[in-house]
Design an enzyme around this catalytic site. Structure first.
Site, PDB file in Angstrom:
ATOM      1  N   CYS A  64       0.813  -1.229   0.000  1.00 27.15           N
ATOM      2  CA  CYS A  64       0.000   0.000   0.000  1.00 27.15           C
ATOM      3  C   CYS A  64       0.845   1.278   0.000  1.00 27.15           C
ATOM      4  O   CYS A  64       0.541   2.239  -0.716  1.00 27.15           O
ATOM      5  CB  CYS A  64      -1.011   0.012   1.138  1.00 27.15           C
ATOM      6  SG  CYS A  64      -0.348  -0.274   2.780  1.00 27.15           S
ATOM      7  N   ASP A 267      -7.369   5.670  -1.540  1.00 31.28           N
ATOM      8  CA  ASP A 267      -7.103   4.448  -0.776  1.00 31.28           C
ATOM      9  C   ASP A 267      -6.639   3.335  -1.724  1.00 31.28           C
ATOM     10  O   ASP A 267      -7.372   2.958  -2.642  1.00 31.28           O
ATOM     11  CB  ASP A 267      -8.400   4.029  -0.067  1.00 31.28           C
ATOM     12  CG  ASP A 267      -8.198   2.874   0.891  1.00 31.28           C
ATOM     13  OD1 ASP A 267      -7.105   2.276   0.896  1.00 31.28           O
ATOM     14  OD2 ASP A 267      -9.150   2.558   1.644  1.00 31.28           O
ATOM     15  N   HIS A 269      -6.217   0.223  -0.984  1.00 32.52           N
ATOM     16  CA  HIS A 269      -6.564  -1.102  -0.458  1.00 32.52           C
ATOM     17  C   HIS A 269      -7.742  -1.743  -1.197  1.00 32.52           C
ATOM     18  O   HIS A 269      -8.749  -2.133  -0.606  1.00 32.52           O
ATOM     19  CB  HIS A 269      -6.859  -1.014   1.047  1.00 32.52           C
ATOM     20  CG  HIS A 269      -5.704  -0.521   1.845  1.00 32.52           C
ATOM     21  ND1 HIS A 269      -5.497   0.811   2.115  1.00 32.52           N
ATOM     22  CD2 HIS A 269      -4.662  -1.184   2.412  1.00 32.52           C
ATOM     23  CE1 HIS A 269      -4.384   0.957   2.821  1.00 32.52           C
ATOM     24  NE2 HIS A 269      -3.861  -0.240   3.014  1.00 32.52           N
TER      25      HIS A 269
END
Length: 379
Positions: A64, A267, A269
């Site tokens: 990430c 994000d 993820h």
């Protein structure tokens, strides 16, 4: 669907700031969403070729911060080639430079900023492939990889000890054999290649390598110190802003702006399938832009370990940034988020601008070249 996303944003008189641009929520919600969806969005991917030949074929669960570093760098390249106000629209034909930027980040070992190159370069920073990176590690990796990127020709400066040294940056960014005066108005350059690369609408400027400035910081011990909040938010207002890398322990986000006391972020993820370039060298880019409601997080929930990013295409942009820091970041004489100083501290080791290692290869690709460099770095 867009209306549903927009309804998730609060009705407020406060403006939202995204990478140096202000948006009034009451009248410009659609414009705000377009601005966010234009950013290149890099997420976990799966089913790419194994890293190093035998390593992982997905970065889910560990990549990430690498993806956030890719997003910050991609924003610098967008600003470099297309300008901050360029906007992406689905199904709209995009310039060749856009596809070339995107190809730099595809999950292939021969792409200069791929997950493969970043993970392998991390070995020289003491990180095993598949190990989570912090903000400073990803900054150091980008600095090294940029040396191999001749097309973009970026100068990447990563600050030390919360200190940005103006003298060192000018030494690194001013191109050799140019007698640049201390101001931005310079005479035309003698080399045609430099001249064309550094021409601006305002005339000619001195040879200057576009600057990616990354400032790793610790804004507290276990939690962010409230004394830094206003200065941190101020950074997103600067026209040179590339946002910030950070998040929570082992959970990285790419912060691109704020609304009130909430940070707006992309994000990484989400695990998506590997996408390669097509025969005509374009990329099906629909999975590289986030078209959902912007994610928000309270600033005080931020882990104190962050890295700020700024892009200065020309010397005058850097001079403007220095003035803004002195005016807006250093206006409070309490704890400073970082220091900006003119001269290289005498007790520091001498500053030597990084250069591409002189490593010759016979028929070896970038991966082999970088592997040799890892060896050089560790010995």
């Amino acid at each position: 669907m867009e209306c549903e996303y927009l309804e998730e944003l609060p009705e407020t008189d406060e403006p939202a700031w995204i990478l140096g641009r202000q948006h009034q929520l009451k009248t410009e919600k659609s414009k705000l969403l377009l601005d966010i969806s234009a950013r290149l969005w890099f997420t976990y991917r799966r089913k790419f070729s194994p890293i190093g030949g035998t390593g992982p074929s997905s970065d889910a669960g560990w990549g990430c911060m690498l993806r956030c570093g890719q997003m910050m760098l991609a924003q610098a390249l967008i600003c470099r080639h297309l300008g901050r106000d360029w906007h992406w629209e689905e199904h709209k034909k995009q310039p060749e430079e856009y596809h070339r930027i995107l190809r730099c980040f595809l999950d292939r070992k021969d792409c200069c900023y791929s997950i493969h190159q970043m993970a392998q370069m991390g070995v020289g920073e003491g990180k095993s492939i598949g190990e989570w990176f912090g903000p400073n590690t990803v900054a150091q990796v980008l600095k090294k990889l940029a040396l191999f990127d001749e097309w973009n020709s970026l100068a990447v400066y990563v600050s030390m000890d919360n200190t940005v040294v103006i003298e060192d940056i000018k030494k690194m960014c001013r191109l050799p054999n140019q007698n640049c005066p201390p101001v931005a108005h310079c005479s035309p350059l003698s080399h045609q290649s430099l001249l064309s690369r550094n021409r601006s609408p305002g005339g000619f400027c001195c040879g200057w390598k576009p600057l990616l400035l990354i400032i790793p910081l610790r804004l507290g011990i276990n939690h962010i110190n409230p004394v830094y909040v206003d200065a941190f938010k101020e950074c997103f207002k600067m026209p040179q802003s590339l946002g910030a890398l950070g998040g929570k322990p082992n959970n990285a986000y790419y912060f691109i702006g704020f609304l009130g006391n909430e940070l707006i972020y992309l994000d990484p993820h989400t695990t998506q399938l590997f996408v390669d370039s097509e025969e005509n060298s374009t990329v099906d880019d629909r999975s590289f832009h986030c078209q959902q409601a912007p994610h928000r997080m309270k600033i005080m929930n931020l882990d104190p370990s962050v890295a700020l990013g700024f892009f200065c295409k020309e010397e005058k942009d850097f001079d403007t940034w220095c003035s803004l820091v002195q005016k807006e970041i250093h206006k409070q004489q309490s704890l400073r988020m970082f220091e900006l100083i003119q001269k290289h501290p005498p007790h520091w080791p001498p500053f030597i601008p990084p250069t591409k290692p002189e490593v010759t290869t016979t028929g070896a690709g970038t991966e082999q070249l970088l592997t040799k460099w890892h060896f050089l770095l560790s010995n």
